[in-house]
Design an enzyme around this catalytic site. Structure first.
Site, short mmCIF file in Angstrom:
data_model
loop_
_atom_site.label_atom_id
_atom_site.label_comp_id
_atom_site.label_asym_id
_atom_site.label_seq_id
_atom_site.Cartn_x
_atom_site.Cartn_y
_atom_site.Cartn_z
N ASP A 174 -3.07 11.85 -2.66
CA ASP A 174 -3.18 13.30 -2.87
C ASP A 174 -3.54 13.56 -4.33
OD1 ASP A 174 -2.73 16.07 -3.19
OD2 ASP A 174 -1.22 16.05 -1.60
N GLU A 192 0.86 -1.18 0.00
CA GLU A 192 0.00 0.00 0.00
C GLU A 192 0.90 1.23 0.00
OE1 GLU A 192 -3.75 2.15 2.27
OE2 GLU A 192 -2.37 0.93 3.46
N GLU A 249 -11.55 7.26 4.55
CA GLU A 249 -12.77 6.81 3.87
C GLU A 249 -13.96 6.77 4.82
OE1 GLU A 249 -14.18 2.90 1.26
OE2 GLU A 249 -12.19 3.00 2.17
N THR A 269 -10.51 2.76 4.97
CA THR A 269 -9.41 3.51 5.57
C THR A 269 -10.00 4.50 6.57
OG1 THR A 269 -9.41 5.38 4.04
CG2 THR A 269 -8.24 3.40 3.31
N GLU A 270 -9.14 5.10 7.40
CA GLU A 270 -9.64 6.11 8.34
C GLU A 270 -10.30 7.26 7.59
OE1 GLU A 270 -6.02 4.18 10.34
OE2 GLU A 270 -6.50 4.94 8.35
N GLU A 306 5.02 4.72 3.35
CA GLU A 306 4.54 6.05 3.75
C GLU A 306 5.76 6.93 4.05
OE1 GLU A 306 2.92 9.27 4.41
OE2 GLU A 306 1.38 7.71 4.20
#
Length: 214
Positions: free
Chosen positions: A117, A43, A193, A190-191, A68
């Site tokens: 983004d 991811e 979402e 996801t958080e 990330e």
């Protein structure tokens, strides 16, 4: 998403080299980093890690990489990995442009891009994770059966990504124009979402492959 700087985050991450790659020490040796040799799913832009840690817990037969670049966010992913005792999830703290430095050609089975983004200004198009330079990296590291899963609430980015992938020679195996109305129950939130879908935001999703991975 604006990230509040955490001055202690870098030292915290460096204290866990078995879980977090900060400076490329595992570059080119991703498979060896895990306890078991299993398919690798990535991811890119994991945020706080709810999506990737849930997947890892549900699928112990798959090895996961959270990529990330923001150290002040990565620590939250690390916390979850430790709390859940996940042995099939590792973290790379770096930019996606470095993907081919970490992964060998054909080493990856799936790539997830969740709520990336959108970089809405045209002059920033090269920064979008579905710009052709990134697609070339994905094609390089994905195996012949590998695929890309993309999810966003930004209609403009979704339209751009459909066009960019088509022009690059990809084809779509699944497209959802309103995911939460069409979902078969397999979607993992996801958080971000969860927050915005509760406000009524439409979620767009696609799955895509390259006609020829190499």
């Amino acid at each position: 998403m604006r990230v509040r700087y955490k001055p202690w985050a870098e030292d915290y991450l460096k204290d866990h080299p078995e879980l977090v790659d900060m400076d490329g020490q595992h570059a080119g040796k991703m498979t060896e980093w895990f306890d078991k040799t299993q398919p690798i799913h990535i991811e890119i832009g994991s945020g706080m890690g709810q999506f990737i840690t849930t997947l890892a817990a549900q699928n112990p037969h798959i090895n996961y990489i959270s990529m990330e670049r923001e150290k002040s966010i990565v620590y939250k992913v690390l916390d979850k990995v430790k709390e859940m005792s996940l042995t099939n999830l590792k973290i790379i703290c770096n930019d996606a442009i470095e993907l081919n430095e970490y992964f060998k050609d054909g080493e990856v089975s799936r790539i997830y891009l969740n709520f990336s983004d959108p970089w809405p200004k045209n002059r920033h198009a090269k920064r979008r994770l579905t710009y052709h330079t990134f697609l070339a990296l994905y094609q390089q590291i994905l195996n012949d059966e590998g695929d890309l899963h993309f999810k966003t609430d930004n209609r403009g980015l979704f339209a751009y990504s459909l066009e960019s992938m088509s022009q690059f020679g990809m084809y779509f195996t699944k497209i959802n124009l309103n995911l939460h109305q069409e979902d078969d129950g397999s979607n993992i939130l996801t958080e971000y979402e969860k927050k915005f879908s509760n406000k009524g935001s439409r979620i767009y999703r696609m799955e895509a492959k390259f006609h020829s991975q190499k």
